[in-house]
Design a protein around this motif. Structure first.
Motif, mmCIF file in Angstrom:
data_model
loop_
_atom_site.group_PDB
_atom_site.id
_atom_site.type_symbol
_atom_site.label_atom_id
_atom_site.label_comp_id
_atom_site.label_asym_id
_atom_site.label_seq_id
_atom_site.Cartn_x
_atom_site.Cartn_y
_atom_site.Cartn_z
ATOM 1 N N TRP A 118 29.071 52.773 69.728
ATOM 2 C CA TRP A 118 28.355 52.273 68.734
ATOM 3 C C TRP A 118 27.853 50.733 69.118
ATOM 4 C CZ3 TRP A 118 31.137 48.533 65.706
ATOM 5 C CH2 TRP A 118 30.091 48.360 64.135
ATOM 6 N N ASN B 261 20.698 51.819 67.178
ATOM 7 C CA ASN B 261 21.504 52.325 65.891
ATOM 8 C C ASN B 261 21.013 53.080 64.552
ATOM 9 O OD1 ASN B 261 24.076 52.499 65.215
ATOM 10 N ND2 ASN B 261 24.210 50.224 63.964
ATOM 11 N N ASN C 230 26.501 58.346 70.373
ATOM 12 C CA ASN C 230 27.837 57.256 70.098
ATOM 13 C C ASN C 230 28.710 57.696 70.386
ATOM 14 O OD1 ASN C 230 25.504 54.904 68.672
ATOM 15 N ND2 ASN C 230 27.139 55.615 67.228
#
Length: 82
Positions: free
Chosen positions: A15, A24, A32
């Motif tokens: 992340w 993201n 992630n």
């Protein structure tokens, strides 16, 4: 480290790396986690190559190693996509 520790550390590292690389919005939770776990391996190899230690457990240093490795991994994947 146990399986749950790897998943948590990998998820956080992936992340953070996706935020650093600006991916993201395109990555989900599983991407992630995978990026963080593979990044931990890459980061461990890179840090060992330069005389450091790899992932040593569930701590801030290991999070740094995994995040650096995940950033390297995402950078390589972005370069290959272009």
């Amino acid at each position: 480290m146990g399986l749950c520790s790897w998943l948590v550390l990998g998820g956080i590292a992936g992340w953070l790396a996706s935020i650093i690389k600006g991916t993201n919005a395109r990555m989900g939770m599983f991407a992630n986690i995978i990026a963080g776990i593979v990044g931990a391996m890459v980061g461990g190899w890179v840090f060992s190559f330069f005389g450091g230690r790899g992932v040593t457990g569930f701590n801030v240093y290991s999070l740094l190693v995994a995040t650096v490795g995940a950033v390297i991994l995402l950078s390589v994947l972005q370069a290959l996509r272009k």
